[in-house]
Design an enzyme around this catalytic site. Structure first.
Site, mmCIF file in Angstrom:
data_model
loop_
_atom_site.group_PDB
_atom_site.id
_atom_site.type_symbol
_atom_site.label_atom_id
_atom_site.label_comp_id
_atom_site.label_asym_id
_atom_site.label_seq_id
_atom_site.Cartn_x
_atom_site.Cartn_y
_atom_site.Cartn_z
ATOM 1 N N LYS A 11 27.065 -25.895 -14.557
ATOM 2 C CA LYS A 11 27.590 -25.241 -14.030
ATOM 3 C C LYS A 11 28.211 -26.967 -13.436
ATOM 4 O O LYS A 11 28.467 -28.100 -14.099
ATOM 5 C CB LYS A 11 26.626 -25.744 -12.141
ATOM 6 C CG LYS A 11 25.808 -25.123 -12.173
ATOM 7 C CD LYS A 11 24.737 -25.325 -10.899
ATOM 8 C CE LYS A 11 24.093 -23.870 -10.453
ATOM 9 N NZ LYS A 11 23.460 -23.301 -9.324
ATOM 10 N N TYR A 51 27.190 -15.100 -6.384
ATOM 11 C CA TYR A 51 26.258 -15.576 -5.578
ATOM 12 C C TYR A 51 26.395 -14.762 -3.995
ATOM 13 O O TYR A 51 25.517 -14.867 -3.157
ATOM 14 C CB TYR A 51 26.622 -17.136 -5.049
ATOM 15 C CG TYR A 51 26.034 -18.082 -5.803
ATOM 16 C CD1 TYR A 51 24.466 -17.786 -6.816
ATOM 17 C CD2 TYR A 51 26.489 -19.091 -6.993
ATOM 18 C CE1 TYR A 51 23.937 -18.575 -7.265
ATOM 19 C CE2 TYR A 51 26.389 -19.460 -7.822
ATOM 20 C CZ TYR A 51 25.080 -19.788 -7.639
ATOM 21 O OH TYR A 51 24.163 -20.372 -9.277
ATOM 22 N N ASN A 114 22.492 -28.773 -9.247
ATOM 23 C CA ASN A 114 21.210 -28.856 -10.022
ATOM 24 C C ASN A 114 21.561 -28.869 -11.926
ATOM 25 O O ASN A 114 21.104 -27.972 -11.861
ATOM 26 C CB ASN A 114 20.134 -28.394 -9.528
ATOM 27 C CG ASN A 114 21.075 -27.057 -8.707
ATOM 28 O OD1 ASN A 114 21.563 -26.150 -9.371
ATOM 29 N ND2 ASN A 114 20.061 -25.931 -8.465
ATOM 30 N N GLU A 128 24.226 -9.993 -14.079
ATOM 31 C CA GLU A 128 24.967 -11.687 -13.873
ATOM 32 C C GLU A 128 26.155 -11.128 -15.470
ATOM 33 O O GLU A 128 26.930 -12.007 -15.855
ATOM 34 C CB GLU A 128 23.987 -12.477 -14.263
ATOM 35 C CG GLU A 128 23.638 -12.737 -12.902
ATOM 36 C CD GLU A 128 22.816 -13.458 -12.292
ATOM 37 O OE1 GLU A 128 22.187 -13.896 -10.617
ATOM 38 O OE2 GLU A 128 22.018 -14.366 -13.319
HETATM 39 P P1 ATP Z 1 20.597 -20.845 -9.812
HETATM 40 O O1 ATP Z 1 20.101 -19.132 -9.171
HETATM 41 O O2 ATP Z 1 21.204 -21.435 -9.541
HETATM 42 O O3 ATP Z 1 19.781 -20.543 -10.550
HETATM 43 P P2 ATP Z 1 17.965 -21.005 -8.435
HETATM 44 O O4 ATP Z 1 17.150 -19.522 -8.751
HETATM 45 O O5 ATP Z 1 16.908 -21.409 -8.772
HETATM 46 O O6 ATP Z 1 18.979 -21.621 -8.210
HETATM 47 P P3 ATP Z 1 18.071 -20.460 -5.571
HETATM 48 O O7 ATP Z 1 17.098 -19.907 -4.257
HETATM 49 O O8 ATP Z 1 19.098 -18.826 -6.776
HETATM 50 O O9 ATP Z 1 17.692 -20.816 -6.907
HETATM 51 O O10 ATP Z 1 19.329 -20.496 -5.409
HETATM 52 C C1 ATP Z 1 21.252 -20.985 -5.889
HETATM 53 C C2 ATP Z 1 21.333 -21.837 -5.536
HETATM 54 O O11 ATP Z 1 22.134 -22.394 -4.240
HETATM 55 C C3 ATP Z 1 20.706 -22.749 -6.045
HETATM 56 O O12 ATP Z 1 20.661 -23.655 -7.497
HETATM 57 C C4 ATP Z 1 21.239 -24.338 -5.318
HETATM 58 O O13 ATP Z 1 22.584 -24.387 -6.085
HETATM 59 C C5 ATP Z 1 21.899 -24.073 -4.005
HETATM 60 N N1 ATP Z 1 21.271 -23.463 -3.111
HETATM 61 C C6 ATP Z 1 20.083 -23.573 -2.646
HETATM 62 N N2 ATP Z 1 19.089 -24.146 -2.093
HETATM 63 C C7 ATP Z 1 20.258 -24.959 -1.897
HETATM 64 C C8 ATP Z 1 19.954 -25.891 -0.163
HETATM 65 N N3 ATP Z 1 18.372 -25.487 0.031
HETATM 66 N N4 ATP Z 1 20.988 -26.636 -0.035
HETATM 67 C C9 ATP Z 1 22.325 -26.547 -1.050
HETATM 68 N N5 ATP Z 1 22.349 -25.901 -1.962
HETATM 69 C C10 ATP Z 1 20.848 -25.196 -2.195
#
Ligand code: ATP
Ligand code: MG
Length: 141
Positions: A11, A51, A114, A128
């Site tokens: 990212k 997303y 993250n 994806e």
């Molecule tokens: P990713 O999809 O990026 O691999 P993930 O599967 O661990 O991460 P998801 O629940 O799919 O997590 O959320 C997608 C992304 O949205 C997260 O990686 C994070 O960057 C962002 N995100 C999730 N929850 C929050 C939140 N509460 N506040 C801000 N950003 C968030």
């Protein structure tokens, strides 16, 4: 065990901090093979589409703004159980909760910034990967 493919993204936060190499080293160290890679910058439209599943979430616009804030490195990983293996080496979504040694524990700042994305299931991995790569851009080996 099945040989799988999964999509991984370094990212914008990790790219800005020059952690592309550190992240890729951890992925390769976990037994994953990089079979395609490119450095790109997403438009708001592309990030919103990628997303789209989170469109109704409170953090959606924040997520889109962050993902378009700078270049990202996208790569396709291949290997045994690649989807789960990648999720394991990534660590928990919130870096504060990520296990020591994981990418997010080492390189993530908070739940928004993250460091990495990884597909979470075979169907999302397929979608994806196709979002970013043509089959001809992947070198399976
Ligand atoms: P990713 O999809 O990026 O691999 P993930 O599967 O661990 O991460 P998801 O629940 O799919 O997590 O959320 C997608 C992304 O949205 C997260 O990686 C994070 O960057 C962002 N995100 C999730 N929850 C929050 C939140 N509460 N506040 C801000 N950003 C968030
Ligand atoms: Mg996710």
């Amino acid at each position: 065990m099945a040989i799988e493919r999964t999509l991984s993204i370094v990212k914008p936060d990790a790219v800005r901090k020059n952690h592309i190499g550190g992240v890729l080293a951890k992925l390769e160290g976990a037994g994953l093979t990089i079979i395609g890679a490119k450095l790109i910058k997403l438009s708001q439209e592309q990030a919103g589409a990628f997303y789209g599943v989170h469109r109704e979430r409170s953090f959606f616009q924040e997520l889109v703004d962050f993902m378009t804030s700078g270049p990202i490195m996208v790569q396709v990983l291949e290997g045994e159980n690649a989807i789960l293996r990648n999720r394991e080496v990534m660590g928990a979504t919130d870096p504060a909760k990520a296990e020591a040694g994981t990418i997010r524990a080492e390189y993530g700042a908070d739940i928004g910034e993250n460091a990495v994305h990884g597909s979470d299931a075979p169907d999302t991995a397929r979608t994806e990967i196709a979002f970013f790569f043509a089959e001809s851009e992947l070198q399976s080996r």
